[in-house]
Motif scaffolding. Sequence first.
Motif, PDB file in Angstrom:
ATOM      1  N   GLY A 111      55.385  35.869 104.365  1.00 12.26           N
ATOM      2  CA  GLY A 111      54.442  36.606 105.191  1.00 12.26           C
ATOM      3  C   GLY A 111      54.711  38.100 105.263  1.00 12.26           C
ATOM      4  N   TYR A 112      55.839  38.542 104.708  1.00 13.45           N
ATOM      5  CA  TYR A 112      56.171  39.961 104.735  1.00 13.45           C
ATOM      6  C   TYR A 112      55.275  40.742 103.774  1.00 13.45           C
ATOM      7  N   ASP A 113      55.057  42.012 104.088  1.00 13.35           N
ATOM      8  CA  ASP A 113      54.316  42.883 103.184  1.00 13.35           C
ATOM      9  C   ASP A 113      55.245  43.324 102.053  1.00 13.35           C
ATOM     10  N   PRO A 114      54.690  43.816 100.942  1.00  8.76           N
ATOM     11  CA  PRO A 114      55.505  44.204  99.774  1.00  8.76           C
ATOM     12  C   PRO A 114      56.599  45.215 100.093  1.00  8.76           C
ATOM     13  N   ALA A 115      56.298  46.191 100.962  1.00 13.91           N
ATOM     14  CA  ALA A 115      57.301  47.216 101.275  1.00 13.91           C
ATOM     15  C   ALA A 115      58.511  46.609 101.978  1.00 13.91           C
ATOM     16  N   THR A 116      58.273  45.679 102.912  1.00 15.40           N
ATOM     17  CA  THR A 116      59.367  45.024 103.634  1.00 15.40           C
ATOM     18  C   THR A 116      60.185  44.148 102.692  1.00 15.40           C
ATOM     19  N   LYS A 117      59.512  43.439 101.810  1.00 15.08           N
ATOM     20  CA  LYS A 117      60.222  42.606 100.830  1.00 15.08           C
ATOM     21  C   LYS A 117      61.094  43.466  99.928  1.00 15.08           C
ATOM     22  N   ASP A 156      50.088  45.098 106.406  1.00 12.51           N
ATOM     23  CA  ASP A 156      48.705  44.860 105.993  1.00 12.51           C
ATOM     24  C   ASP A 156      47.770  44.763 107.193  1.00 12.51           C
ATOM     25  N   LYS A 157      48.016  45.607 108.189  1.00  9.59           N
ATOM     26  CA  LYS A 157      47.199  45.588 109.407  1.00  9.59           C
ATOM     27  C   LYS A 157      46.078  46.616 109.306  1.00  9.59           C
ATOM     28  N   GLU A 158      44.958  46.321 109.939  1.00 14.54           N
ATOM     29  CA  GLU A 158      43.823  47.235 109.942  1.00 14.54           C
ATOM     30  C   GLU A 158      43.603  47.765 111.355  1.00 14.54           C
ATOM     31  N   LEU A 159      43.596  49.075 111.497  1.00 12.57           N
ATOM     32  CA  LEU A 159      43.398  49.728 112.789  1.00 12.57           C
ATOM     33  C   LEU A 159      42.108  50.547 112.759  1.00 12.57           C
ATOM     34  N   VAL A 160      41.315  50.441 113.798  1.00 12.31           N
ATOM     35  CA  VAL A 160      40.110  51.251 113.930  1.00 12.31           C
ATOM     36  C   VAL A 160      40.348  52.249 115.055  1.00 12.31           C
ATOM     37  N   LEU A 161      40.411  53.528 114.701  1.00 13.10           N
ATOM     38  CA  LEU A 161      40.726  54.586 115.658  1.00 13.10           C
ATOM     39  C   LEU A 161      39.551  55.537 115.793  1.00 13.10           C
ATOM     40  N   PRO A 162      39.442  56.198 116.946  1.00 13.55           N
ATOM     41  CA  PRO A 162      38.366  57.188 117.107  1.00 13.55           C
ATOM     42  C   PRO A 162      38.675  58.473 116.350  1.00 13.55           C
ATOM     43  N   ASP A 205      50.911  55.510 104.764  1.00 16.64           N
ATOM     44  CA  ASP A 205      49.480  55.464 105.074  1.00 16.64           C
ATOM     45  C   ASP A 205      48.845  56.848 104.994  1.00 16.64           C
ATOM     46  N   VAL A 206      49.598  57.871 105.406  1.00 16.50           N
ATOM     47  CA  VAL A 206      49.078  59.247 105.334  1.00 16.50           C
ATOM     48  C   VAL A 206      48.761  59.614 103.889  1.00 16.50           C
ATOM     49  N   ALA A 207      49.611  59.199 102.974  1.00 23.40           N
ATOM     50  CA  ALA A 207      49.397  59.516 101.555  1.00 23.40           C
ATOM     51  C   ALA A 207      48.173  58.805 100.983  1.00 23.40           C
ATOM     52  N   ARG A 208      47.723  57.735 101.663  1.00 28.01           N
ATOM     53  CA  ARG A 208      46.642  56.909 101.124  1.00 28.01           C
ATOM     54  C   ARG A 208      45.310  57.073 101.843  1.00 28.01           C
ATOM     55  N   VAL A 209      45.232  57.974 102.813  1.00 28.83           N
ATOM     56  CA  VAL A 209      43.988  58.128 103.572  1.00 28.83           C
ATOM     57  C   VAL A 209      42.839  58.511 102.638  1.00 28.83           C
ATOM     58  N   GLU A 235      54.556  58.648  98.464  1.00 29.49           N
ATOM     59  CA  GLU A 235      55.235  58.584  99.764  1.00 29.49           C
ATOM     60  C   GLU A 235      56.474  59.477  99.785  1.00 29.49           C
ATOM     61  N   LYS A 236      57.320  59.337  98.765  1.00 29.79           N
ATOM     62  CA  LYS A 236      58.584  60.074  98.735  1.00 29.79           C
ATOM     63  C   LYS A 236      58.357  61.573  98.598  1.00 29.79           C
ATOM     64  N   SER A 237      57.340  61.955  97.842  1.00 29.43           N
ATOM     65  CA  SER A 237      57.114  63.386  97.658  1.00 29.43           C
ATOM     66  C   SER A 237      56.686  64.042  98.963  1.00 29.43           C
ATOM     67  N   LEU A 238      55.980  63.305  99.815  1.00 27.04           N
ATOM     68  CA  LEU A 238      55.564  63.866 101.108  1.00 27.04           C
ATOM     69  C   LEU A 238      56.774  64.218 101.975  1.00 27.04           C
TER      70      LEU A 238
END
Length: 364
Positions: A88-94, A242-248, A218-222, A278-281
């Motif tokens: 159930g873990y996401d790829p980054a955690t694995k 792999d969560k989806e957030l809806v923000l104003p 996530d910032v790198a992928r917006v 990600e790393k370059s940021l």
Amino acid sequence: MSEDIEKRPYLSSYQDRHGTTRWRFRRAGKTIQIKGEPGEAEFEAAYKAALEGRKFTSAKILKLPGAALPGSFRDAWRKVQKTSEWLGYDPATKDKNSRLATEFLSLRLVENNPAVWGDMLVRDLKRRHMKEIIARFHATPHKAKHMLTTIRKMIYVALDEEWIESDPTWKLSYRPEYTGWRAWTDAERALFEARWPLGTTPRTAYGLALWLGNRRSDVARVKWDWFDFRRGTVTIKQKKGDKELVLPITPMLREIIDPLERKGEYVLMTAYGKPFSEKSLTGRMADWTKSADMPKGCTMHGLRKTLGKLLAETGATTRQLMDTLGHDDIEHAELYSREAEQQRLARDAMTRLTKRVHVKKPTG
């Protein structure tokens, strides 16, 4: 011994110069040294081969690539990767846990000895061993903490498999010497904003990290299509979990994106028209803050903490913090709310005390 020799034709023993008993097979002027002692498998096989006139070759034990001794840490790690929790873990955690596990499994028990923890039985792990392992990473406290978490996954498997009856790491905590990425101060934010105006790449990265409150991954992928300007929302598809957030889309966020040209799929682009990694940021943010004459410690992740701190100070509940920042557990969100609540309570208490101490005395 003499009876054993009499039963075995051509077999005799002798004492070497160290006083150790040795065995030899003599027949037709030919002598063959036989290792071991009568009754041992290798000895018996060598003696039989000599009787039959065959050349005896000791069996070689070959360790197959990836082989794991049953009940060992290497065996436990294999089983970890088959658990429902792991799947159930996401790829980054694995990926993070796999890297830590690989390092632990190849870690030597003691210096200048080839034995590694991966080949050790889990049941042989003692509490003192665990403390010594963690101490090896004292220079990188957060890595030590995550290493402990990864090793515990193997221990939990050992408990489930009934290899062990108790957890040697029970209540063994490791608190880093520092709290990690800190929130930016108001003065630091002012320095950065003064150096990098709206529309520049540094200000865009800063604004997305701060007002979306998400991780660098996530910032790198917006992407532009995450924004629904008609409804006034932005949908963040978090990489971790792999969560989806809806923000104003707040006025602060709109101030960041309004000056930008939509040249491609991603909001944040390099000078070559490509999305940041990600790393370059992380490295670029260090350069941008240095250019703004800012102190060390102002990181990309620190902006995520900054939003959490601002939300808590304005009265956001723990649930609101979790849903805004995408935390899975309440503990992370409570770090912000407890700090803000402590400051508010202290301020209110001192205000009441000040009013009492400085009450004006009647004149005359």
